[in-house]
Design a protein around this motif. Structure first.
Motif, PDB file in Angstrom:
ATOM      1  N   SER A 177      -2.633  75.365  14.374  1.00  0.00           N
ATOM      2  CA  SER A 177      -2.889  76.798  14.163  1.00  0.00           C
ATOM      3  C   SER A 177      -1.664  77.490  13.571  1.00  0.00           C
ATOM      4  O   SER A 177      -1.803  78.397  12.745  1.00  0.00           O
ATOM      5  N   HIS A 178      -0.480  77.050  13.939  1.00  0.00           N
ATOM      6  CA  HIS A 178       0.738  77.650  13.381  1.00  0.00           C
ATOM      7  C   HIS A 178       0.925  77.269  11.914  1.00  0.00           C
ATOM      8  O   HIS A 178       1.608  77.983  11.168  1.00  0.00           O
ATOM      9  N   ALA A 179       0.333  76.157  11.492  1.00  0.00           N
ATOM     10  CA  ALA A 179       0.463  75.726  10.100  1.00  0.00           C
ATOM     11  C   ALA A 179      -0.547  76.399   9.180  1.00  0.00           C
ATOM     12  O   ALA A 179      -0.340  76.460   7.960  1.00  0.00           O
ATOM     13  N   LEU A 180      -1.640  76.925   9.724  1.00  0.00           N
ATOM     14  CA  LEU A 180      -2.716  77.469   8.891  1.00  0.00           C
ATOM     15  C   LEU A 180      -2.280  78.616   7.969  1.00  0.00           C
ATOM     16  O   LEU A 180      -2.801  78.728   6.855  1.00  0.00           O
ATOM     17  N   PRO A 181      -1.346  79.498   8.378  1.00  0.00           N
ATOM     18  CA  PRO A 181      -0.934  80.562   7.453  1.00  0.00           C
ATOM     19  C   PRO A 181      -0.357  80.041   6.126  1.00  0.00           C
ATOM     20  O   PRO A 181      -0.325  80.782   5.138  1.00  0.00           O
ATOM     21  N   LEU A 182       0.083  78.792   6.100  1.00  0.00           N
ATOM     22  CA  LEU A 182       0.599  78.237   4.843  1.00  0.00           C
ATOM     23  C   LEU A 182      -0.499  78.160   3.786  1.00  0.00           C
ATOM     24  O   LEU A 182      -0.205  78.116   2.584  1.00  0.00           O
ATOM     25  N   LEU A 183      -1.760  78.136   4.202  1.00  0.00           N
ATOM     26  CA  LEU A 183      -2.869  78.095   3.242  1.00  0.00           C
ATOM     27  C   LEU A 183      -2.975  79.374   2.426  1.00  0.00           C
ATOM     28  O   LEU A 183      -3.559  79.368   1.331  1.00  0.00           O
ATOM     29  N   THR A 184      -2.420  80.463   2.924  1.00  0.00           N
ATOM     30  CA  THR A 184      -2.472  81.737   2.206  1.00  0.00           C
ATOM     31  C   THR A 184      -1.065  82.261   1.893  1.00  0.00           C
ATOM     32  O   THR A 184      -0.870  83.459   1.718  1.00  0.00           O
ATOM     33  N   ASP A 185      -0.110  81.362   1.838  1.00  0.00           N
ATOM     34  CA  ASP A 185       1.281  81.742   1.550  1.00  0.00           C
ATOM     35  C   ASP A 185       1.375  82.375   0.156  1.00  0.00           C
ATOM     36  O   ASP A 185       0.613  82.016  -0.750  1.00  0.00           O
ATOM     37  N   PRO A 186       2.322  83.282  -0.063  1.00  0.00           N
ATOM     38  CA  PRO A 186       2.473  83.869  -1.403  1.00  0.00           C
ATOM     39  C   PRO A 186       2.851  82.864  -2.491  1.00  0.00           C
ATOM     40  O   PRO A 186       2.587  83.116  -3.684  1.00  0.00           O
ATOM     41  N   ASP A 187       3.454  81.741  -2.128  1.00  0.00           N
ATOM     42  CA  ASP A 187       3.908  80.754  -3.116  1.00  0.00           C
ATOM     43  C   ASP A 187       2.759  79.790  -3.454  1.00  0.00           C
ATOM     44  O   ASP A 187       2.285  79.066  -2.583  1.00  0.00           O
ATOM     45  N   PRO A 188       2.312  79.745  -4.725  1.00  0.00           N
ATOM     46  CA  PRO A 188       1.226  78.826  -5.087  1.00  0.00           C
ATOM     47  C   PRO A 188       1.539  77.366  -4.767  1.00  0.00           C
ATOM     48  O   PRO A 188       0.636  76.613  -4.383  1.00  0.00           O
ATOM     49  N   ALA A 189       2.794  76.955  -4.916  1.00  0.00           N
ATOM     50  CA  ALA A 189       3.152  75.566  -4.626  1.00  0.00           C
ATOM     51  C   ALA A 189       2.933  75.236  -3.154  1.00  0.00           C
ATOM     52  O   ALA A 189       2.505  74.138  -2.804  1.00  0.00           O
ATOM     53  N   GLU A 191      -8.973  82.728  -4.230  1.00  0.00           N
ATOM     54  CA  GLU A 191      -7.810  82.209  -4.949  1.00  0.00           C
ATOM     55  C   GLU A 191      -7.862  82.585  -6.428  1.00  0.00           C
ATOM     56  O   GLU A 191      -8.896  82.459  -7.087  1.00  0.00           O
ATOM     57  N   ALA A 192      -6.720  83.042  -6.957  1.00  0.00           N
ATOM     58  CA  ALA A 192      -6.645  83.447  -8.368  1.00  0.00           C
ATOM     59  C   ALA A 192      -5.780  82.519  -9.206  1.00  0.00           C
ATOM     60  O   ALA A 192      -5.973  82.437 -10.428  1.00  0.00           O
ATOM     61  N   ASP A 193      -4.836  81.814  -8.609  1.00  0.00           N
ATOM     62  CA  ASP A 193      -3.926  80.966  -9.377  1.00  0.00           C
ATOM     63  C   ASP A 193      -4.666  79.729  -9.890  1.00  0.00           C
ATOM     64  O   ASP A 193      -5.273  78.992  -9.109  1.00  0.00           O
ATOM     65  N   PRO A 194      -4.624  79.452 -11.215  1.00  0.00           N
ATOM     66  CA  PRO A 194      -5.382  78.312 -11.760  1.00  0.00           C
ATOM     67  C   PRO A 194      -4.994  76.974 -11.151  1.00  0.00           C
ATOM     68  O   PRO A 194      -5.859  76.117 -10.924  1.00  0.00           O
ATOM     69  N   SER A 195      -3.714  76.765 -10.878  1.00  0.00           N
ATOM     70  CA  SER A 195      -3.298  75.468 -10.336  1.00  0.00           C
ATOM     71  C   SER A 195      -3.828  75.263  -8.924  1.00  0.00           C
ATOM     72  O   SER A 195      -4.217  74.153  -8.544  1.00  0.00           O
ATOM     73  N   VAL A 196      -3.860  76.330  -8.126  1.00  0.00           N
ATOM     74  CA  VAL A 196      -4.379  76.206  -6.768  1.00  0.00           C
ATOM     75  C   VAL A 196      -5.904  76.069  -6.808  1.00  0.00           C
ATOM     76  O   VAL A 196      -6.486  75.295  -6.041  1.00  0.00           O
ATOM     77  N   ARG A 197      -6.548  76.791  -7.722  1.00  0.00           N
ATOM     78  CA  ARG A 197      -8.004  76.657  -7.851  1.00  0.00           C
ATOM     79  C   ARG A 197      -8.381  75.226  -8.234  1.00  0.00           C
ATOM     80  O   ARG A 197      -9.350  74.661  -7.714  1.00  0.00           O
ATOM     81  N   LEU A 198      -7.608  74.625  -9.125  1.00  0.00           N
ATOM     82  CA  LEU A 198      -7.914  73.254  -9.528  1.00  0.00           C
ATOM     83  C   LEU A 198      -7.706  72.291  -8.360  1.00  0.00           C
ATOM     84  O   LEU A 198      -8.530  71.406  -8.123  1.00  0.00           O
ATOM     85  N   SER A 199      -6.631  72.469  -7.610  1.00  0.00           N
ATOM     86  CA  SER A 199      -6.401  71.626  -6.437  1.00  0.00           C
ATOM     87  C   SER A 199      -7.491  71.837  -5.392  1.00  0.00           C
ATOM     88  O   SER A 199      -7.924  70.885  -4.726  1.00  0.00           O
ATOM     89  N   LEU A 200      -7.940  73.075  -5.243  1.00  0.00           N
ATOM     90  CA  LEU A 200      -9.045  73.354  -4.336  1.00  0.00           C
ATOM     91  C   LEU A 200     -10.312  72.625  -4.778  1.00  0.00           C
ATOM     92  O   LEU A 200     -11.044  72.064  -3.957  1.00  0.00           O
ATOM     93  N   LEU A 201     -10.562  72.628  -6.073  1.00  0.00           N
ATOM     94  CA  LEU A 201     -11.744  71.944  -6.598  1.00  0.00           C
ATOM     95  C   LEU A 201     -11.678  70.455  -6.300  1.00  0.00           C
ATOM     96  O   LEU A 201     -12.670  69.845  -5.874  1.00  0.00           O
ATOM     97  N   LEU A 202     -10.505  69.847  -6.492  1.00  0.00           N
ATOM     98  CA  LEU A 202     -10.341  68.420  -6.213  1.00  0.00           C
ATOM     99  C   LEU A 202     -10.438  68.126  -4.717  1.00  0.00           C
ATOM    100  O   LEU A 202     -10.842  67.021  -4.331  1.00  0.00           O
ATOM    101  N   ALA A 203     -10.055  69.096  -3.882  1.00  0.00           N
ATOM    102  CA  ALA A 203     -10.173  68.908  -2.433  1.00  0.00           C
ATOM    103  C   ALA A 203     -11.617  69.110  -1.967  1.00  0.00           C
ATOM    104  O   ALA A 203     -12.079  68.443  -1.038  1.00  0.00           O
ATOM    105  N   LEU A 204     -12.341  70.021  -2.610  1.00  0.00           N
ATOM    106  CA  LEU A 204     -13.720  70.290  -2.231  1.00  0.00           C
ATOM    107  C   LEU A 204     -14.662  69.161  -2.632  1.00  0.00           C
ATOM    108  O   LEU A 204     -15.577  68.804  -1.882  1.00  0.00           O
ATOM    109  N   ALA A 205     -14.443  68.597  -3.814  1.00  0.00           N
ATOM    110  CA  ALA A 205     -15.399  67.631  -4.367  1.00  0.00           C
ATOM    111  C   ALA A 205     -15.724  66.485  -3.415  1.00  0.00           C
ATOM    112  O   ALA A 205     -16.910  66.166  -3.219  1.00  0.00           O
ATOM    113  N   PRO A 206     -14.734  65.841  -2.788  1.00  0.00           N
ATOM    114  CA  PRO A 206     -15.075  64.691  -1.923  1.00  0.00           C
ATOM    115  C   PRO A 206     -15.826  65.068  -0.653  1.00  0.00           C
ATOM    116  O   PRO A 206     -16.371  64.178   0.015  1.00  0.00           O
TER     117      PRO A 206
END
Length: 282
Positions: A111-123, A145-160
């Motif tokens: 639970s303490h790690a979850l805020p990293l999912l919405t951190d200001p830094d896209p990396a 999510e608005a950042d293209p790199s994070v959206r693409l990583s999200l897509l690759l995480a969602l697909a499986p």
């Protein structure tokens, strides 16, 4: 730096009696690395220091090493602190790997790690995606999510995940104007429909061989568990792999790419086309 207050506790821990997952990495090394990661200025955090801390990740089927629960609160604090700088993303990736490999660790750490999912830094947000507790969380992140790199990583995480929501996102993204997101949707959909890349091959080749679009693929395609992005040239090889069930199209791909390179004068595309042709030659 707020983390300095809690790091004073490192000196009171009895590290000499603890163990890591690797015999070559003594637990007494861990507080030294954590202190270095927390140090401000040029002599402080280095992304490569995070590699030393992978000794805290348990081997498959093995118990959590005794040093891990002691180090984990400090890892969380460092990853969350903007002053940690460039080491935050690799630290977050380490946390994601550790928490997935050690399901018996206390739930409060997750639970303490979850805020990293919405951190200001896209990396950091990209590195934190494996921390998402379920596909529903990933879908929620996709909607905001608005950042293209994070959206693409999200897509690759969602697909499986194969959920109805994930498939709907893939189908929607196949109409995406951003070239890299569209290509990622083709890759993600291929697991469910191997012939989809065949049906989309003309557009794939158009996007991947247009020199004007090459910058659209730079710095956005981060595969899961990787800190470095793929290039357009990497994607040519992945498209080649998607055609494995169609040997006729796979064998023709280098020739099509070479013709496009000659037509556009794209030297990088030409070099990669020749490499593919040599790879495919019997």
């Amino acid at each position: 730096m707020a983390i300095q207050l809690s790091l004073t506790e490192l000196d009171t821990e009895r590290w000499a009696g603890l163990e890591t997952a690797h015999w070559s990495s003594p637990a007494t090394m861990v507080p030294r690395v954590l202190h270095r990661l927390a140090a401000p200025g040029p002599g402080g955090a280095r992304p490569e220091d995070c590699e030393l801390l992978h000794c805290l990740v348990p081997e498959p089927g093995r118990p959590v090493p005794s040093a891990t629960p002691v180090a984990l609160p400090f890892l969380l604090a460092l990853a969350a602190d903007p002053a940690t700088g460039a080491a935050r993303a690799p630290l977050t990736a380490l946390l994601a790997r550790l928490l997935r490999a050690a399901p018996d660790l206390p739930e409060r750490h997750r639970s303490h790690a979850l805020p990293l999912l919405t951190d200001p830094d896209p990396a950091v947000r990209r590195a934190a995606l494996p921390l998402a507790p379920d596909p529903g969380c990933l879908l929620g992140l996709w909607r905001t999510e608005a950042d293209p790199s994070v959206r693409l990583s999200l897509l690759l995480a969602l697909a499986p995940t194969g959920t109805t929501g994930a498939r709907a996102v893939l189908a929607e993204t196949l109409t995406e104007d951003h070239p890299a997101l569209y290509v990622a949707a083709v890759h993600g959909s291929a697991a469910y429909d191997p012939d989809l890349p065949v049906r989309h091959l003309d557009r794939l080749l158009t996007l991947l061989t247009d020199p004007a679009l090459r910058p659209c693929f730079d710095d956005v395609w981060y595969p899961p568990h990787h800190c470095e992005p793929l290039t357009r040239e990497h994607l040519l090889w992945s498209v080649y792999g998607l055609l494995a069930h169609r040997p006729d199209l796979q064998s023709d791909l280098p020739r099509h790419l070479l013709a496009a390179a000659d037509r556009t004068g794209d030297g990088r595309l030409r070099r990669e086309s020749l490499q593919l042709a040599r790879h495919h030659a019997p």
